[in-house]
Design an enzyme around this catalytic site. Structure first.
Site, PDB file in Angstrom:
ATOM      1  CG  HIS A 159     -20.561  34.377  92.168  1.00 13.24           C
ATOM      2  ND1 HIS A 159     -21.260  35.557  92.183  1.00 13.24           N
ATOM      3  CD2 HIS A 159     -19.679  34.485  91.138  1.00 13.24           C
ATOM      4  CE1 HIS A 159     -20.826  36.350  91.222  1.00 13.24           C
ATOM      5  NE2 HIS A 159     -19.864  35.722  90.558  1.00 13.24           N
ATOM      6  CB  CYS A 160     -26.377  33.235  92.604  1.00 11.75           C
ATOM      7  SG  CYS A 160     -26.718  33.084  94.365  1.00 11.75           S
ATOM      8  CB  THR A 161     -27.372  38.076  93.438  1.00 10.81           C
ATOM      9  OG1 THR A 161     -28.415  37.252  93.952  1.00 10.81           O
ATOM     10  CG2 THR A 161     -27.610  38.346  91.966  1.00 10.81           C
TER      11      THR A 161
END
EC number: 2.7.1.-
Length: 459
Positions: free
Chosen positions: A24-26
């Site tokens: 995942h990213c932000t």
């Protein structure tokens, strides 16, 4: 609630055996899957909290938004790892091969994403200090200013070590050894590059080589290159050294060999590469400024589609650390592209007759003005296509303006309204021009989207 969403998500993505890795990213959850046809995209998009989905570089990406995605990620990983499977657990690595440029950019992005909260917090604090000084909220020399300055500068002082830690983990190596190597390259006994004008670095004479005792504070490329080489050395040693000795022998040899190579060979070479990159960007900015601003402002949102925009942090950090530059002139351009997405989203909100689209478009547009664009990009503009083009037009016009009037910032990681805090330290004129650019980008994207129109599905 998050646990139930995670269970449904895993099932709709084709089940445990269809998923190779999860990351995942932000704002986005990323699945690397075996068979894309097994994914029920429509059902996933109707799950609570899902703001949109898309495929990029072979990864199925689901937008949940900042503050939510990390909670969903933890639950999904827990469900995925504990679910029964007829197949052995797969290594958590992406299966698809990217071209070298895309792979490099993705790696940079993955390294910097975990560090973003620290960068953002410090950037906001630095901006707050700038506002305090501009508006004289505290007397000069106030202990409050000194204390806040200490807090705000910590993340940037430690940034090379944070990058070394994150890079080592990304390269599959011991992150603590990565932090040690990064710490070596920013050791207090090595001259900080910002002091070059007033001091001359001493040198070590080894085998006829004159090795300057030069530090790499703020220089990301030497850190990344050194940690990458370190990871290769560590992996090689793991295949040779007996397991009974690996706890002592492998870290010892890895740090010793990498440290010497870094100081003698890699970092001088990487420093030259970094200087060439910085000088090239500065040259383009100086000689093709407005055109470059329009180009970068226009295409930045397309780069955001892949999540590779985080890879620019390394370049921006180098610009700030360079004593001949010392400012970030790229992030104002990125900000124009982001707020333009918000402007285009407001046009969609105004023009659409779909109540469901209105519910998404308004809050997502306002979020874009705060610097978080994934909800409006993937949830609205990109699906309708023409609003995304309208936003690109607004980003190009806004980007050209902020370059023409030379808007700059003293940090990175912030765009939109929060970015005000990092443009204010350069004076009222810098702030006013930034806000004018903000309005130009948003309004021109709004008008362009109304002019282009868009075709929406009937409810």
């Amino acid at each position: 609630m998050h646990k139930e969403i995670a269970k449904e998500l895993l099932l709709l993505a084709g089940g445990k055996n269809n998923i190779i890795s999860i990351s995942h990213c932000t704002t986005r959850l990323r699945f690397d899957v075996k068979d894309e046809t097994k994914i029920d995209i429509h059902a996933i998009e109707n799950l609570q909290g899902v703001q949109g989905t898309f495929f990029r570089y072979g990864l199925f990406q689901i937008i949940f938004g900042a503050g939510v995605v990390n909670k969903i990620y933890k639950e999904v990983v827990h469900v995925w790892e504990t679910a029964p499977s007829e197949e052995p657990v797969h290594q958590k690595k992406a299966s698809r091969k990217l071209n070298p440029a895309a792979a490099f950019a993705k790696t940079l992005s993955d390294i910097f994403v975990p560090i973003i909260p620290a960068i953002t917090a410090s950037g906001l604090l630095m901006g707050l200090i700038g506002m305090i000084k501009v508006f004289h909220w505290f007397a000069a020399g106030s202990p409050w200013i000194k204390m806040l300055d200490l807090v705000s500068s910590t993340a940037f002082i430690l940034l090379p070590i944070l990058v070394g830690f994150s890079a080592a983990r990304q390269f599959g190596s011991n992150p603590y050894l990565g932090a040690v190597i990064a710490g070596l390259l920013t050791h207090p006994d090595l001259l900080d590059p910002s002091m070059l004008g007033s001091k001359t670095p001493s040198s070590l004479d080894i085998w006829g080589l004159h090795i300057p005792m030069m530090g790499y504070q703020g220089s990301m490329i030497p850190i990344l290159l050194s940690v990458f080489v370190m990871s290769k050395i560590e992996k090689l040693l793991k295949s040779i050294v007996p397991k009974s000795l690996d706890v002592v022998i492998i870290p010892f040899i890895t740090v010793m060999v990498t440290g010497c190579l870094a100081l003698i060979v890699m970092n001088p070479a990487a420093s030259i590469i970094g200087q060439i990159m910085t000088q090239s960007i500065v040259y383009i900015y100086d000689h093709a400024g407005i055109a470059a601003g329009a180009l970068f402002g226009g295409i930045y949102s397309t780069i955001v589609l892949s999540g590779l925009h985080h890879s620019f942090y390394a370049i921006e950090a180098t610009l700030l650390a360079n004593p001949h530059v010392g400012v970030n002139f790229l992030v104002p351009i990125w900000s124009m592209a982001n707020v333009a997405q918000g402007g285009a989203g407001l046009a969609v909100f105004l023009k659409t007759k779909q109540s469901s689209l209105k519910k998404i478009a308004l809050p997502a547009s306002l979020t874009a003005f705060l610097g978080i664009v994934e909800p409006i990009v993937f949830g609205v503009n990109l699906k309708l296509i023409r609003p995304f083009i309208g936003a690109a037009i607004g980003g190009a016009i806004g980007g050209a303006y902020v370059v023409a009037v030379q808007v700059v910032a003293n940090s990175y990681g912030l765009t939109g309204i929060p970015m005000i805090s990092i443009v204010l330290p350069f004076g009222a004129a810098n702030f006013v021009h930034y806000m004018i650019g903000f309005l130009i980008a948003a309004v021109s994207a709004f008008i362009a989207t109304l002019f282009l129109g868009f075709k929406e599905e009937t409810e």
